[in-house]
Structures are given as C-alpha cells and as structure tokens.
Motif scaffolding. Structure first.
Motif, mmCIF file in Angstrom:
data_model
loop_
_atom_site.group_PDB
_atom_site.id
_atom_site.type_symbol
_atom_site.label_atom_id
_atom_site.label_comp_id
_atom_site.label_asym_id
_atom_site.label_seq_id
_atom_site.Cartn_x
_atom_site.Cartn_y
_atom_site.Cartn_z
ATOM 1 N N GLY A 2 0.815 -1.212 0.000
ATOM 2 C CA GLY A 2 0.000 0.000 0.000
ATOM 3 C C GLY A 2 0.851 1.266 0.000
ATOM 4 O O GLY A 2 0.532 2.235 -0.691
ATOM 5 N N ILE A 3 1.934 1.232 0.768
ATOM 6 C CA ILE A 3 2.822 2.400 0.833
ATOM 7 C C ILE A 3 3.489 2.649 -0.512
ATOM 8 O O ILE A 3 3.550 3.789 -1.004
ATOM 9 N N VAL A 4 4.009 1.607 -1.136
ATOM 10 C CA VAL A 4 4.669 1.761 -2.439
ATOM 11 C C VAL A 4 3.674 2.246 -3.481
ATOM 12 O O VAL A 4 3.975 3.143 -4.283
ATOM 13 N N MET A 5 2.476 1.698 -3.470
ATOM 14 C CA MET A 5 1.462 2.100 -4.441
ATOM 15 C C MET A 5 1.103 3.573 -4.298
ATOM 16 O O MET A 5 0.832 4.252 -5.294
ATOM 17 N N SER A 6 1.106 4.049 -3.060
ATOM 18 C CA SER A 6 0.747 5.456 -2.846
ATOM 19 C C SER A 6 1.817 6.395 -3.387
ATOM 20 O O SER A 6 1.527 7.532 -3.749
ATOM 21 N N GLU A 7 3.068 5.908 -3.441
ATOM 22 C CA GLU A 7 4.170 6.726 -3.955
ATOM 23 C C GLU A 7 4.262 6.632 -5.478
ATOM 24 O O GLU A 7 4.291 7.637 -6.181
ATOM 25 N N ASP A 8 4.325 5.397 -5.979
ATOM 26 C CA ASP A 8 4.450 5.197 -7.424
ATOM 27 C C ASP A 8 4.144 3.734 -7.744
ATOM 28 O O ASP A 8 4.975 2.848 -7.506
ATOM 29 N N LYS A 9 2.956 3.463 -8.276
ATOM 30 C CA LYS A 9 2.555 2.087 -8.577
ATOM 31 C C LYS A 9 3.496 1.417 -9.567
ATOM 32 O O LYS A 9 3.639 0.187 -9.579
ATOM 33 N N GLN A 10 4.155 2.209 -10.411
ATOM 34 C CA GLN A 10 5.043 1.646 -11.433
ATOM 35 C C GLN A 10 6.308 1.045 -10.825
ATOM 36 O O GLN A 10 7.064 0.362 -11.518
ATOM 37 N N LEU A 11 6.562 1.277 -9.540
ATOM 38 C CA LEU A 11 7.736 0.710 -8.895
ATOM 39 C C LEU A 11 7.576 -0.783 -8.631
ATOM 40 O O LEU A 11 8.560 -1.504 -8.501
ATOM 41 N N LEU A 12 6.336 -1.266 -8.552
ATOM 42 C CA LEU A 12 6.086 -2.673 -8.273
ATOM 43 C C LEU A 12 6.395 -3.520 -9.494
ATOM 44 O O LEU A 12 6.096 -3.137 -10.622
ATOM 45 N N SER A 13 6.966 -4.707 -9.274
ATOM 46 C CA SER A 13 7.364 -5.580 -10.379
ATOM 47 C C SER A 13 6.177 -5.978 -11.246
ATOM 48 O O SER A 13 6.318 -6.151 -12.451
ATOM 49 N N GLY A 17 8.074 -2.534 -12.637
ATOM 50 C CA GLY A 17 9.106 -1.874 -11.845
ATOM 51 C C GLY A 17 10.103 -2.833 -11.217
ATOM 52 O O GLY A 17 10.007 -4.052 -11.396
ATOM 53 N N PRO A 18 11.037 -2.313 -10.421
ATOM 54 C CA PRO A 18 12.104 -3.131 -9.839
ATOM 55 C C PRO A 18 11.782 -3.754 -8.477
ATOM 56 O O PRO A 18 12.541 -4.578 -7.981
ATOM 57 N N ILE A 19 10.674 -3.352 -7.861
ATOM 58 C CA ILE A 19 10.390 -3.809 -6.499
ATOM 59 C C ILE A 19 9.487 -5.037 -6.502
ATOM 60 O O ILE A 19 8.376 -5.011 -7.030
ATOM 61 N N THR A 20 9.991 -6.113 -5.908
ATOM 62 C CA THR A 20 9.207 -7.334 -5.750
ATOM 63 C C THR A 20 9.000 -7.583 -4.271
ATOM 64 O O THR A 20 9.963 -7.796 -3.515
ATOM 65 N N LEU A 21 7.758 -7.524 -3.830
ATOM 66 C CA LEU A 21 7.431 -7.737 -2.417
ATOM 67 C C LEU A 21 7.016 -9.185 -2.221
ATOM 68 O O LEU A 21 6.051 -9.640 -2.819
ATOM 69 N N THR A 22 7.751 -9.906 -1.395
ATOM 70 C CA THR A 22 7.468 -11.310 -1.152
ATOM 71 C C THR A 22 7.338 -11.575 0.336
ATOM 72 O O THR A 22 7.727 -10.759 1.167
#
Length: 324
Positions: A2-13, A17-22
């Motif tokens: 939720g925090i990453v999405m609020s900043e920039d959804k394109q950051l999520l893999s 994007g480069p961020i993978t949350l596991t």
C-alpha cells in the motif's frame, strides 16, 4: 504494498518496476525488528503409518475400481466433492511475534466470520458449480451479490454443512450436472454415477445416503484421516482457492491503505480498514466467483487431484494431453 502504491505504482514488479514484495522479504524485515516466524497452535492431524496407509489406499482404490467396472461408469460421471471453510479475512497459520513469546495466538485463525463452500469436480476435469453456506437462519444473511444462476446459496446457524444442506446440494447442484452430462453423452437416465466424499456427520445420515442411492449414485467414502492424501479436491483445488482468495484480499487491502496515503493521511492518521461483514460479504462473494472461474478454465488442475490420489490410474483414465 500500500505504501509503495501510494508513492508510485510503477515501482512494483507486477507493473514493470524493480520492487518485488514477497513473504520472504517481509519475514526478513520483521526479523530485523526482533520478530520471529512461528506456526500457530492448531489441532494436530492424526498420523497414519505408511504401511497402514498403503493398505487403506489399496482398499479405497479397489472399491472405486469395482464400482466403476460393475456399473460401467464413464469418467465424466465420477465425482468428488469437499467442504472447506473460507475466512472473510484470509489469514495464514504463520504469525510474527516478538522473540521469546511463549503463546502464539493468530488473529483470525479461529475467526467465526467464515463461510463454507462445497467444491466438486469430475475425473475428466469438469469443475461443478459451487454451494455456499452462510451463517444465519434466513436468506437475509446472504450478500447483496448476484451469484451465477447454477450456484446454490444457502445458510445454516453456524455456516456448517448439515444433512439438510447436503440434500439441497444433491438436488440443486449434483443432479442437474449429472443429468446434463448424461444428455451430452447420450446416456440413458438409468446410467449410474459415482460420488467420492469423506466421512463426517452431515453426509453420513441414513436419509442422505438412501437419497443418493435412489438417484442411482454409487458411493465410496474417503477413509478417515486420509483426506489430505486421498481426496482429489483437497489435493489440488482447496489450497489454490484459499491462496487466490488471500491474494485478492491482500491487493484490495493494500489499495485501501494506498488511497488513504494518497489523500494525505500519515501513519498517525491512518484509519482501520473497514472489515465489517456488511462490507466484506459482497466483496468476498465476487472474489469467490472469480476464483471459481479461474479454476474452471483449467481442467487439468481438477484432473490432477484424481491423479495424485491414485483414482485416475485405478480406473484406467489419463487426461488427454491435447486438452487444457
């Protein structure tokens, strides 16, 4: 998320994007905060020694083979159904607690806010319409959601299955599917079907068993304490349903947090996500229908449960490799 999405959804893999949350990353983060991963306490399963299980499995498969051979039952009419409790708020039986904690409670593990779903499949990979049992005494407890017409939505005082809900399942779900299958295959009304299910009170009553037999249905029970190894639906479908529902819940929850942060809320002003049943019921119903459709589109997944249990080999059926 939720925090990453609020900043920039394109950051999520998942959005390129480069961020993978596991889960592994989350566990690592919490461990650095002095939390440890522990399995919560729950009722232990009865363990059957391998040599004893082999005997039980052989007898179980022989019963199925005999029923199929004596009644000339085609694979399209070999059914397995199973009941599963589904949480409105899906949780794991793993939790994070401060290191050194002795008691490990899990919020939601014994959550009474559940429904019971009855899933069934055939040896050929057909996923049968579902029965869903809500907690309540009248249909007023059902969510404001338009389920598929072929589904059966009912209720019981504690959302558990009873002989009455089982009789409803036979009349509303099982028999219509059997009749459609016979018609498609050009089989007579007298053609028998085989149903495989586990032993528990709701489906062991004399009235229910006699009703199945009168409808031309042969029965083979999954041996006690063997559901996790011999029940086709339990071997494939149930875990996938729960995982997919959990995934949809987590994404929805992350969106709720993201929206608050995008609106200027901070960690000091975030409000709890609305988890009232009046709000969750229609949402969970929508997710359940979507997950059912996902699984229905993959016939081989249904077949795999029959394969893993040994049933497919026992009756000499192999899923056509050209189908999916």
């Amino acid at each position: 998320m939720g925090i990453v999405m609020s900043e920039d959804k394109q950051l999520l893999s998942e959005n390129g994007g480069p961020i993978t949350l596991t889960k592994t990353w989350a566990y690592s983060l919490l461990q650095r905060m002095n939390f440890v991963k522990r399995r919560g306490s729950c009722t232990a399963k009865t363990h059957i020694p391998d040599e004893k299980f082999d005997e039980i499995k052989t007898e179980f498969l022989n019963k199925i083979k005999t029923a199929v051979t004596e009644n000339d039952i085609p694979p399209e009419l070999i059914y397995n159904w199973d009941h599963t409790g589904l949480h409105y708020v899906p949780v794991s039986n793993w939790t994070m607690e401060v290191q050194g904690s002795q008691k490990i409670p899990i919020v939601g593990l014994d959550d009474k806010r559940q429904i019971t779903a009855v899933f069934a499949g055939t040896l050929t990979g057909e996923f049968v319409p579902a029965q869903v049992i809500y907690k309540g005494t009248t249909s007023a407890c059902h969510p404001a959601y338009d389920f598929p017409l072929a589904w059966h939505i009912t209720q019981s005082p504690n959302h558990w299955a009873y002989s009455t809900t089982q009789m409803e399942y036979t009349a509303k779900i099982l028999m219509p599917h059997i009749r459609r299958t016979k018609k498609r295959l050009g089989l007579p009304d007298s053609q028998k079907a085989l149903c495989i299910f586990d032993v528990f009170r709701a489906q062991m009553g004399e009235d229910f068993i006699n009703d199945l037999k009168q409808k031309g249905i042969c029965i083979v029970f999954v041996p006690p304490s063997c559901t996790d190894r011999l029940q086709p639906m339990d071997l494939t479908v149930q875990k996938i349903v729960k995982d997919k529902l959990k995934d949809r819940f987590q994404k929805w929850y992350a969106n709720q947090i993201s929206k608050q942060l995008e609106n200027g809320n901070t960690d000091q002003t975030l409000t709890p996500v609305d988890l009232r049943l009046s709000f969750l019921k229609p949402l969970s119903a929508e997710w359940l229908v979507q997950v059912h459709a996902d699984i229905k589109s993959d016939k081989k997944l249904i077949y795999k449960g029959f394969e893993k249990s040994g049933i497919a080999e026992a009756v000499g059926y192999k899923f056509p490799s050209c189908e999916q």
